[in-house]
Design a protein around this motif. Structure first.
Motif, PDB file in Angstrom:
ATOM      1  N   ALA A 184       0.629  -1.063  -0.038  1.00  0.00           N
ATOM      2  CA  ALA A 184       0.285   0.119   0.126  1.00  0.00           C
ATOM      3  C   ALA A 184       1.003   0.954  -0.282  1.00  0.00           C
ATOM      4  CB  ALA A 184      -0.824  -0.013   1.509  1.00  0.00           C
ATOM      5  N   THR A 185       2.198   0.894   0.645  1.00  0.00           N
ATOM      6  CA  THR A 185       3.136   2.603   0.442  1.00  0.00           C
ATOM      7  C   THR A 185       3.743   2.749  -0.915  1.00  0.00           C
ATOM      8  OG1 THR A 185       4.655   0.941   1.316  1.00  0.00           O
ATOM      9  CG2 THR A 185       3.323   2.329   3.180  1.00  0.00           C
ATOM     10  N   LYS A 186       3.230   2.137  -1.787  1.00  0.00           N
ATOM     11  CA  LYS A 186       3.787   2.053  -3.041  1.00  0.00           C
ATOM     12  C   LYS A 186       2.885   2.706  -4.251  1.00  0.00           C
ATOM     13  CE  LYS A 186       7.715  -1.163  -2.456  1.00  0.00           C
ATOM     14  NZ  LYS A 186       9.004  -1.016  -3.495  1.00  0.00           N
ATOM     15  N   PRO A 187       3.128   3.396  -4.603  1.00  0.00           N
ATOM     16  CA  PRO A 187       2.661   4.152  -6.214  1.00  0.00           C
ATOM     17  C   PRO A 187       2.261   3.462  -6.496  1.00  0.00           C
ATOM     18  CG  PRO A 187       4.845   4.396  -6.279  1.00  0.00           C
ATOM     19  CD  PRO A 187       4.944   3.944  -5.280  1.00  0.00           C
ATOM     20  N   PRO A 188       0.473   2.852  -7.104  1.00  0.00           N
ATOM     21  CA  PRO A 188      -0.355   2.263  -8.095  1.00  0.00           C
ATOM     22  C   PRO A 188       0.898   2.667  -9.390  1.00  0.00           C
ATOM     23  CG  PRO A 188      -1.488   3.529  -6.389  1.00  0.00           C
ATOM     24  CD  PRO A 188      -0.342   4.134  -6.347  1.00  0.00           C
ATOM     25  N   ALA A 238     -10.255   4.080  -8.547  1.00  0.00           N
ATOM     26  CA  ALA A 238      -9.510   4.463  -7.550  1.00  0.00           C
ATOM     27  C   ALA A 238     -10.288   4.161  -6.364  1.00  0.00           C
ATOM     28  CB  ALA A 238      -8.761   5.091  -7.683  1.00  0.00           C
ATOM     29  N   ALA A 239     -11.587   3.689  -6.299  1.00  0.00           N
ATOM     30  CA  ALA A 239     -12.435   3.919  -5.560  1.00  0.00           C
ATOM     31  C   ALA A 239     -12.903   2.754  -4.918  1.00  0.00           C
ATOM     32  CB  ALA A 239     -13.648   5.401  -5.869  1.00  0.00           C
ATOM     33  N   LYS A 240     -13.004   2.105  -5.743  1.00  0.00           N
ATOM     34  CA  LYS A 240     -13.064   0.392  -5.178  1.00  0.00           C
ATOM     35  C   LYS A 240     -12.106  -0.008  -4.620  1.00  0.00           C
ATOM     36  CE  LYS A 240     -14.491  -3.621  -7.607  1.00  0.00           C
ATOM     37  NZ  LYS A 240     -15.172  -4.196  -8.555  1.00  0.00           N
ATOM     38  N   TYR A 241     -10.656   0.157  -5.587  1.00  0.00           N
ATOM     39  CA  TYR A 241      -9.696  -0.528  -4.930  1.00  0.00           C
ATOM     40  C   TYR A 241      -9.050   0.731  -3.911  1.00  0.00           C
ATOM     41  CZ  TYR A 241     -10.769  -3.799  -8.492  1.00  0.00           C
ATOM     42  OH  TYR A 241     -11.405  -4.858  -9.143  1.00  0.00           O
ATOM     43  N   LYS A 242      -9.316   1.347  -3.927  1.00  0.00           N
ATOM     44  CA  LYS A 242      -8.691   2.411  -2.875  1.00  0.00           C
ATOM     45  C   LYS A 242      -7.271   2.828  -2.965  1.00  0.00           C
ATOM     46  CE  LYS A 242     -12.080   1.132   0.984  1.00  0.00           C
ATOM     47  NZ  LYS A 242     -12.888   0.778   0.194  1.00  0.00           N
ATOM     48  N   ARG A 294      -1.019   9.926  -6.578  1.00  0.00           N
ATOM     49  CA  ARG A 294       0.015   8.438  -6.522  1.00  0.00           C
ATOM     50  C   ARG A 294       0.186   8.049  -7.939  1.00  0.00           C
ATOM     51  NH1 ARG A 294       0.523   5.120  -1.915  1.00  0.00           N
ATOM     52  NH2 ARG A 294       2.758   5.693  -2.253  1.00  0.00           N
ATOM     53  N   MET A 295      -0.763   7.417  -9.085  1.00  0.00           N
ATOM     54  CA  MET A 295      -0.305   6.607 -10.242  1.00  0.00           C
ATOM     55  C   MET A 295       1.128   6.787 -10.550  1.00  0.00           C
ATOM     56  SD  MET A 295      -4.649   5.795 -10.512  1.00  0.00           S
ATOM     57  CE  MET A 295      -5.492   4.723 -10.013  1.00  0.00           C
ATOM     58  N   ILE A 296       0.839   5.844 -10.955  1.00  0.00           N
ATOM     59  CA  ILE A 296       2.316   6.257 -13.072  1.00  0.00           C
ATOM     60  C   ILE A 296       1.641   5.592 -13.220  1.00  0.00           C
ATOM     61  CG2 ILE A 296       4.303   5.453 -12.990  1.00  0.00           C
ATOM     62  CD1 ILE A 296       5.368   5.812  -9.720  1.00  0.00           C
ATOM     63  N   VAL A 297       1.457   6.136 -14.809  1.00  0.00           N
ATOM     64  CA  VAL A 297       0.686   5.383 -15.960  1.00  0.00           C
ATOM     65  C   VAL A 297       1.707   5.504 -16.844  1.00  0.00           C
ATOM     66  CG1 VAL A 297       0.479   7.957 -17.349  1.00  0.00           C
ATOM     67  CG2 VAL A 297      -0.882   6.095 -17.715  1.00  0.00           C
ATOM     68  N   VAL A 298       2.147   3.493 -17.083  1.00  0.00           N
ATOM     69  CA  VAL A 298       2.870   3.195 -18.093  1.00  0.00           C
ATOM     70  C   VAL A 298       2.379   3.551 -18.791  1.00  0.00           C
ATOM     71  CG1 VAL A 298       3.978   1.276 -18.129  1.00  0.00           C
ATOM     72  CG2 VAL A 298       4.216   2.008 -15.971  1.00  0.00           C
ATOM     73  N   GLY A 299       2.602   3.796 -19.804  1.00  0.00           N
ATOM     74  CA  GLY A 299       1.141   3.252 -21.160  1.00  0.00           C
ATOM     75  C   GLY A 299       2.046   3.285 -22.301  1.00  0.00           C
ATOM     76  N   TYR A 300       1.617   1.979 -23.430  1.00  0.00           N
ATOM     77  CA  TYR A 300       2.167   1.628 -24.751  1.00  0.00           C
ATOM     78  C   TYR A 300       1.563   1.937 -26.241  1.00  0.00           C
ATOM     79  CZ  TYR A 300       4.416  -1.050 -28.063  1.00  0.00           C
ATOM     80  OH  TYR A 300       4.748  -1.756 -29.316  1.00  0.00           O
TER      81      TYR A 300
END
Ligand code: MLT
Length: 203
Positions: A13-17, A88-92, A97-103
């Motif tokens: 939980a302390t790591k960015p999603p 995000a609300a569903k999974y808290k 804080r999210m880091i997007v990884v997109g290809y």
């Protein structure tokens, strides 16, 4: 049919999603092994684009004459940002804080979301992104940290387009790091290693 085809894997939980956006023809869990390699232990959330073209999943459509369909892009960006908020609300998970990884197609919609000021995520790793349209006025993205890769042999992302994108992000005051290599549109071990180093240094 689920409201959103998505993939979630809980993490520390302390790591960015990590928020995963696939390339054309990809799926919600496609980037999970890669994301796990980039950010071990992070929670993972992947959302599938809801369109298909010639049977291949995408985040936005083309027009019949082969250009990017800007109406579809606008609609789908709004849809995707809502999907992120709801999941995000569903999974808290904290969206900021999210880091997007997109290809590819997924990197493109993430970039578009920033440049139209719809994104709440602030950090991104964009593999082979391109600029989809002209952005005027260019927004202030001084809180955004982005790493973007480009291959000089890429038949999809031209040098001109990538230069326009980096120019736009620089003008927007984003904290931009570019990785360039003599490679095509596919991911290379070198760029994955560079992205991982950048992420570790920027956390
Ligand atoms: C796009 O359609 O977003 C770009 O051409 C990249 C891709 O082929 O997905």
């Amino acid at each position: 049919m689920p409201k959103y085809y998505h993939y979630f894997r809980a993490g520390i939980a302390t790591k960015p999603p990590i928020l995963m956006f696939h390339g054309t023809g990809g799926y919600e869990d496609e980037l999970a092994p890669l994301a796990q390699q980039l950010a071990p232990g992070s929670p993972l959330l992947g959302i599938r684009g809801r369109l298909t073209e010639q049977g291949r999943t995408r985040y936005f459509a083309h027009t019949p004459d082969g250009h990017f369909d800007l109406t579809s892009l606008a609609n789908e960006t709004t849809w995707l940002m809502t999907a992120i908020d709801e999941l995000a609300a569903k999974y808290k998970l904290a969206v900021a804080r999210m880091i997007v990884v997109g290809y590819s197609n997924g990197a493109n919609i993430a970039t578009h979301a920033w440049l139209t000021q719809q994104a709440k995520f602030k950090t991104g790793i964009l593999f082979h992104p391109m600029q989809l349209t002209d952005y005027q006025p260019i927004p202030d993205l001084n809180e955004i940290k982005v790493w973007a890769s480009y291959g000089s042999l890429d038949p999809i992302v031209t040098a001109t387009n990538f230069a326009a994108l980096t120019q736009t992000l620089t003008t927007a005051h984003a904290d931009l790091t570019v990785f360039k290599a003599e490679q095509s549109h596919a991911l290379s071990p070198q760029e994955l290693a560079a992205a991982k180093n950048w992420l570790q240094a920027s956390q």
